[in-house]
Write a protein that holds these residues in place. Structure first.
Motif: not given
Length: 1143
Positions: A796-802, A861-869, A886-889
């Motif tokens: 697993c790896i994670y794609e992060n966006q702001r 679309e597989g995204w998870q949300y949060a206020a910040d990292f 979102r997590r890629w496998v």
């Protein structure tokens, strides 16, 4: 001379040499020379004479030994005479060395000894090689002394100089020459021992040799200036020693050992190319109470002989640890030994004074296998060490017996009278034992060319080509047609039994007096040196092959010499041989990387050596050495294999690493980390070390039925075979002393019970059952054919966006944000391109894809949300969510061979087996499981003969479950995916599926995720890593009454059949940097104290699963003393309710 040379001295001081390409001992040409001890190198041999002086024999060669002498002629210019020898008072002398500090006129140069001769006269060095001077005259010019000189003469060149050369050549090659005394210095004390070595210290093409000597007063001397072009050296320099030294030995490298008169040993430390004399001495205890009498060192080995003639080998000796770590006994009895340039070993037997060679010495088998006699011939005689049958007046020649004359307590066989020679008693023993001149010829000369010896001179020695004879042998007449001379007869010889009982070593003669023949025996040897004899393990040497009896241990063990005897003597010989089985030391060397866990923390290339002891009934006391350099200082660390508690493969960036744990390092949370660049190398070392660990603990069988099973984060399977002391209430076995070994396979979870039934689940939810040691009536040591085991896991790896107001969510983050492609914690950059499978054993079986089942939920679309990292993420978007991920496998697959059989067809996520006592006998072993869909299953037909069972029975539920466990009394507890707890009622052997589910309230505001049930205890772990204990469990009310918090920091719990409690802890207090997953044991668990008292932390760092449900090994309880008076021993004691009572 082609080949290398072996040098030896007999008890009469005569020097012999044996070429590796020849087959005969050659007597030294210097017939009057008598030496006590010799030491050799490739270039030649040094010896101590009976006059206590040092002698040297440089081997002949096509390249002459030439030494250059040089001096400088200096002149100064003046306006009247120009350049002249008249110098200023402040100038240097007219003739000096190059620096001008030492006067060196031409007439001050003398030959150091008569062994040198001049080659021509002095000449100017003007690059004309001794020819007439050119116009320049060889002058160099400068402004003044000591400015830089040039060939060009300038207007301000006020001084000049030129170099004069003269060569002297060593002319005494091929013969023994006395090393001259130092000029201008008092002569050193008489020498008693000598050793050469150190030629491998310097990488200079001109090999320097370190020559060491010991004087009669126990002082150590070092000869300076010994090199290839100056074999005599320059001067003797005294090296202070703490005590009086009796013997010394130097190796080709930086090893130097010495023996003290009191039997202790000294080791010289700090020897290097810049300091060949070393820095200090370190005292080493002798191998036994008898004390050492002799030592011999090689490149990386040290041997010793004690005063009782036992042979010993020093373990752990290398360039980083010249002192070693301990001694092991090697079969054989010797008076002295010698080590060659490639660590080949030679020795002189204590009983028969025969020369022996250590057979089987290789770079990996450093101690060899056994002793083999050197079967070389004297100059014109038959083989010296091979036995031949013969008797008095038989008309045949008899040779000496191989080994020594037999020595048995009930035998009257006399021993040959061989003098025991020491440095102090050499001359007296020589005179006492030399009753007849030993210079008898090996074969009678032709009558046409008589060779007459002077019988009045006892010191006359045979010429070259003659072989020495034993003093008891008769001397044949050298006159043409002469009669046999009268000779003294030793009455002890007449007491010998006939040759039918013992192999005779007495010379016999034909009765025809006209043709007299005699047989030469090998002389009793006193000293041997192999420093100049280079023999490869693959070399074929004629005089190292015994055609009759093969390889033998020397008469060192006298009974071995009777191998060909018959009757009771042969039986005793066989018994002696069994008692003296050879011990051996083998080494495996390699280069690995070692993680230095102090600043600067980094990987360093180190030398790794595994030293293993085998044979002779020796305990498996293997040692792993790691040699490294710190601030130009050579250091080492080591781990005794018997103290190693685990070998755990770990992942470390792009390296293949291995963590080596001991009890001490487990407590310190500081394992030895070793790494290789290839998976093949790591597997080889892991296999070798694992084999050594199991042998050192006498573990030669598969895991026992009582074993503890565990899994690492890599999926590696580890087991521990418990002892009764593991759960002893009085004294627990510390958790850090548990030995874990690896079982082939790859699993996500594993469960076991004390009947040997073990189940496991892979990362792909495939069920597997353990087949090793479980089928039929197979014993624990029976090998089971491995099966092909496959497993698939997700990487697993994670794609992060702001989010930003202009473009919305984008991969352009803030400078303080995590990588836009990272791992779950955001600490490491992980892109699709640079992410690789866990190891080369894994291969990709799919492409990258978005994971819509990420824990915590995800949008379409597989995204998870949060206020910040790194705030907790959720599966929906709000107005305050400024980051998302979102997590890629990607799936990868591994294929292994292990003792695991696949159980199709339902994929599982959890499994549990009924824990029971070892004495239990169940027709059917209850096995419960939860499928990937959350269904509860019960396996039918499981027993010790068929651990895989036959079929699944579906147990109805109203919701999907995620954890299940069955305990004593068929108690079945389970946890639903929403955290609800359930108890299954009416489960029994007759009703394996039970009747209905009872809901059990969860702890307040907590969702449980895993449960474990023992005999009378129930423990559970919630999603916040808290450990809970269920109170109030009774046979009439098995659901209990309430939950009690026991501890936090718990990942997983396992309760055994004796209610023992083990967990996988998240972190160890005080060690925040250690990775998650540590094995812990709950101490103080008793029937009246089921919750225990404290935690004992064991091995940790990357352990994810543990099962102790097979450990029903109960500590033996002491029987209390009876308060009643003691009765007769014939009465039987029984135990009633814990109290002893007589009956």
């Amino acid at each position: 001379m082609p080949g290398s040379l072996l040098w030896a001295v007999d008890v009469y001081g005569r020097v012999f040499r044996l070429c590796s390409t020849g087959g005969r001992w050659e007597r030294s040409k210097d017939v009057l020379l008598e030496l006590k001890r010799v030491t050799a190198a490739e270039q030649g041999c040094w010896g101590i004479g009976c006059d206590h002086q040092v002698y040297l024999n440089v081997l002949p060669s096509d390249v002459a030994i030439r030494h250059q002498e040089e001096t400088y002629e200096n002149q100064r210019w003046n306006p009247v005479e120009g350049y002249t020898d008249t110098l200023l008072p402040t100038d240097r002398w007219q003739w000096t060395d190059e620096s001008g500090q030492k006067p060196q006129p031409l007439h001050s140069f003398h030959l150091p000894s008569d062994n040198w001769e001049w080659e021509g006269d002095w000449y100017v060095d003007d690059e004309s090689c001794g020819r007439e001077s050119t116009a320049t005259g060889g002058w160099e010019y400068a402004v003044d002394f000591p400015a830089t000189f040039t060939k060009e003469k300038k207007w301000n060149s006020c001084v000049r100089r030129r170099r004069w050369l003269r060569y002297r050549r060593y002319k005494a090659r091929g013969s023994w020459a006395k090393v001259p005394l130092d000029r201008g210095q008092p002569p050193p004390e008489p020498f008693t021992d000598i050793a050469c070595g150190g030629w491998e210290i310097s990488d200079s093409p001109e090999k320097h040799i370190c020559l060491w000597a010991v004087s009669q007063q126990g002082k150590v001397w070092f000869r300076t200036g010994v090199k290839q072009q100056n074999p005599e050296g320059t001067a003797w320099e005294n090296i202070p020693v703490p005590k009086e030294v009796s013997q010394i030995s130097a190796g080709p490298g930086d090893l130097l050992w010495a023996v003290l008169w009191d039997g202790q040993l000294l080791v010289r430390t700090g020897i290097s190319k810049d300091c060949p004399k070393g820095v200090s001495w370190v005292t080493v205890d002798p191998p036994s109470k008898a004390g050492a009498i002799h030592t011999a060192v090689g490149v990386n080995v040290v041997w010793a002989v004690t005063k009782d003639n036992k042979v010993w080998f020093r373990r752990g000796v290398n360039s980083h640890n010249s002192c070693g770590l301990g001694w092991i006994s090697i079969g054989g009895e010797m008076v002295m030994i010698s080590v060659g340039p490639n660590d080949q070993v030679w020795g002189v037997g204590s009983e028969d004074r025969t020369i022996y060679f250590r057979h089987g010495v290789t770079p990996t088998e450093v101690t060899g296998k056994t002793w083999a006699p050197v079967c070389a011939q004297l100059d014109s005689s038959h083989s010296t060490n091979r036995p031949s049958d013969g008797s008095f007046f038989s008309g045949q020649l008899t040779g000496p017996s191989q080994g020594s004359v037999l020595s048995c307590e009930d035998s009257d066989v006399p021993r040959p009278h061989i003098p025991k020679i020491t440095s102090d008693s050499f001359i007296s023993a020589l005179v006492a034992d030399r009753s007849a001149p030993p210079e008898a010829s090996a074969e009678a000369p032709s009558p046409a060319t008589p060779d007459v010896q002077d019988q009045d001179d006892p010191q006359e020695a045979p010429v070259e080509g003659d072989a020495p004879a034993q003093p008891p042998l008769l001397q044949s007449s050298q006159l043409n047609g002469g009669e046999l001379p009268w000779s003294n007869v030793d009455l002890e010889e007449l007491k010998s039994p006939p040759a039918s009982a013992v192999q005779s070593s007495v010379a016999t003669y034909h009765m025809d007096l006209g043709a007299i023949v005699e047989q030469e025996e090998a002389p009793p040897w006193a000293w041997i040196t192999g420093g100049g004899c280079t023999i490869d393990s693959n070399s074929t040497i004629s005089w190292l092959e015994s055609a009759d009896t093969g390889l033998l241990s020397p008469s060192i063990t006298p009974a071995l010499g009777a191998a060909a005897a018959q009757g009771p003597l042969a039986e005793k010989a066989l018994q002696e041989k069994e008692k003296t089985l050879e011990k051996s030391v083998s080494v495996r060397k390699g280069v690995m990387r070692w993680w230095r866990d102090w600043p600067p923390q980094q990987w360093e290339e180190v030398g790794v050596t595994l030293e293993r002891v085998r044979g002779g009934g020796a305990p498996r006391d293997d040692i792993l050495y790691i040699s490294y350099t710190h601030i130009e200082e050579r250091r080492y660390l080591y781990a005794v294999i018997r103290e190693v508690t685990a070998l755990v493969p770990v992942l470390w960036e792009s390296l293949f690493a291995l963590a080596v744990y001991t009890a001490e390092r487990t407590r310190q949370r500081w394992p030895i980390l070793l790494a290789t660049e290839s998976h093949h190398d790591l597997e080889n070392w892991l296999s070798l070390l694992s084999e050594s660990c199991c042998e050192s603990r006498a573990l030669r069988s598969p895991p026992s039925k009582q074993a503890l099973w565990a899994l690492t984060s890599k999926g590696d399977i580890m087991v521990h075979d418990p002892l009764p002391s593991l759960e002893a209430p009085a004294q627990y076995l510390p958790c850090d002393q548990m030995f874990w070994r690896q079982v082939p396979g790859h699993l996500l979870c594993v469960e076991s019970n004390s009947l040997g039934v073990v189940w496991g689940i892979g990362y792909d939810h495939t069920a597997w059952v353990y087949t090793g040691g479980c089928r039929g009536n197979q014993t624990q040591g029976t090998e089971v054919s491995p099966h092909a085991q496959t497993d698939v896991r997700n990487v697993c790896i994670y794609e992060n966006q702001r989010w930003n107001p202009v473009t919305g969510y984008t991969d352009k983050g803030l400078p303080t944000d995590r990588y836009m492609w990272s791992d779950a914690l955001g600490l490491k950059e992980c892109t699709k391109e640079n992410t690789t499978p866990p190891s080369p054993l894994w291969t990709w079986v799919s492409d990258w894809a978005v994971d819509y089942s990420t824990p915590g939920g995800a949008d379409k679309e597989g995204w998870q949300y949060a206020a910040d990292f790194p705030v907790t993420f959720h599966g929906y978007k709000t107005m305050k969510d400024f980051v998302r991920r979102r997590r890629w496998v990607r799936k990868c697959k591994i294929t292994l061979a292990g003792p695991w059989q696949k159980v199709p067809p339902i994929p599982l996520i959890d499994v549990t087996i009924l824990p029971c006592l070892a004495q239990s006998s169940l027709e059917q072993v209850p096995v419960w499981a939860i499928s990937e869909k959350g269904d509860v299953l019960c396996r039918l037909g499981v027993n010790t003969q068929n651990p895989a069972g036959s079929s699944w029975l579906h147990v109805g539920t109203d919701q999907p479950f995620k954890s299940i466990c069955i305990g004593g009394g068929h108690q079945v507890w389970a946890i639903a995916r929403d955290g609800a707890v359930f108890y299954r009622g009416s489960v029994s052997s007759q009703n394996p599926a039970g009747e209905c589910w009872y809901h059990i309230p969860s702890p307040p505001r907590q969702n449980l995720r895993q449960v474990s049930v023992g005999r009378t205890s129930v423990y559970a772990v919630d999603e916040n890593c808290n450990l809970w204990y269920r109170q109030g469990l009774t046979p009439s009310y098995p659901q209990g009454s309430a939950w009690e918090l026991i501890s936090n920091n718990v990942i997983r719990v396992s309760v055994g059949p004796l209610d023992q409690v083990w967990i996988i802890a998240d972190k160890v207090p005080g060690y925040p940097t250690e990775s998650s997953g540590t094995v812990c044991h709950r101490l103080g668990v008793r029937p009246m104290q089921p919750k225990g008292l404290s935690w004992d932390f064991g091995i940790g760092g990357g352990w994810e699963h543990l099962s102790v449900r097979g450990n029903s090994t109960e500590a033996q309880r002491p029987v209390p003393r009876s308060p009643l008076p003691s009765r007769s021993q014939a009465q039987v004691q029984t135990q009633v309710n814990g109290n002893a009572a007589g009956c």
